[in-house]
Design a protein around this motif. Structure first.
Motif, PDB file in Angstrom:
ATOM      1  N   ALA A  50       0.864  -1.172   0.000  1.00  0.00           N
ATOM      2  CA  ALA A  50       0.000   0.000   0.000  1.00  0.00           C
ATOM      3  C   ALA A  50       0.902   1.224   0.000  1.00  0.00           C
ATOM      4  N   ILE A  73      -2.804   0.521  -4.079  1.00  0.00           N
ATOM      5  CA  ILE A  73      -2.650  -0.828  -3.543  1.00  0.00           C
ATOM      6  C   ILE A  73      -2.105  -1.721  -4.638  1.00  0.00           C
ATOM      7  N   LEU A  98      -4.513  -3.725   6.440  1.00  0.00           N
ATOM      8  CA  LEU A  98      -4.630  -2.794   5.319  1.00  0.00           C
ATOM      9  C   LEU A  98      -5.751  -1.788   5.589  1.00  0.00           C
ATOM     10  N   HIS A 130       4.787  -7.092   8.414  1.00  0.00           N
ATOM     11  CA  HIS A 130       4.465  -5.873   7.676  1.00  0.00           C
ATOM     12  C   HIS A 130       5.214  -4.726   8.326  1.00  0.00           C
TER      13      HIS A 130
END
Length: 134
Positions: A50, A73, A98, A130
Motif C-alpha cells: 500500500a 494498492i 490494510l 508488515h
C-alpha cells in the motif's frame, strides 16, 4: 481476475481478488486511486503493498495529477500452488491491517499527507510481517 485477462504465467497467481479488497475497505475504497495486480518482476516475499501518493513529487518540475493523490494498492503474484494458503493468511491478517492503514492515511494530518509513504506485507514460510518502507 479471470483467466482470460490473466497476463500471468500459468505457474503464478494473484492471492487476492478485487472483491477481497472491496470487502476489506468498504467506504474507504473511495480513497483508493489505483488498485494494481502486478505482473512484472518477482516481489520476493512481498505479497501486498500500500502506498500514499502525495500531491508533491520528490523531484522538482513535475507535479502529480490531483486525481492520483491518495492510496495505491499493489497485489503481487505468488506460486499458483500456494495461492489458497496465502489468500487465507492475507484475508485473515493482512486485510484488516490494510484497512487500518488506509483509515489512518485518510485521517492523517497535512504533514503526513504531503509526503509519500509505503507499507508492505511480506510472507515467508507462512509467517506474515508488515512494515513501513522508505
Amino acid at each position: 481476475m479471470s483467466a482470460r485477462n490473466r497476463r500471468l504465467p500459468r505457474h503464478r497467481a494473484w492471492p487476492l481478488t478485487t472483491t477481497d479488497i472491496h470487502d476489506c475497505l468498504g467506504p474507504h475504497l473511495d480513497h483508493v486511486v489505483d488498485l494494481r495486480f502486478l505482473t512484472g518482476h518477482d516481489g520476493g516475499t512481498i505479497v501486498l503493498g500500500a502506498a500514499w501518493v502525495a500531491p508533491h513529487p520528490r523531484t522538482y518540475g513535475v507535479g502529480i495529477h490531483p486525481d492520483m493523490v491518495g492510496v495505491r494498492i499493489d497485489v503481487l503474484p505468488v506460486d499458483a500452488v500456494e495461492r489458497a494458503a496465502v489468500r487465507a493468511v492475507l484475508r485473515a491478517r493482512a486485510l484488516p491491517q490494510l484497512h487500518e492503514w488506509v483509515a489512518r492515511a485518510i485521517a492523517a494530518d497535512e504533514t503526513w499527507r504531503l509526503t509519500p509513504h509505503q507499507h508492505c506485507w511480506r510472507l515467508s514460510e507462512e509467517h506474515l510481517t508488515h512494515r513501513d518502507e522508505a
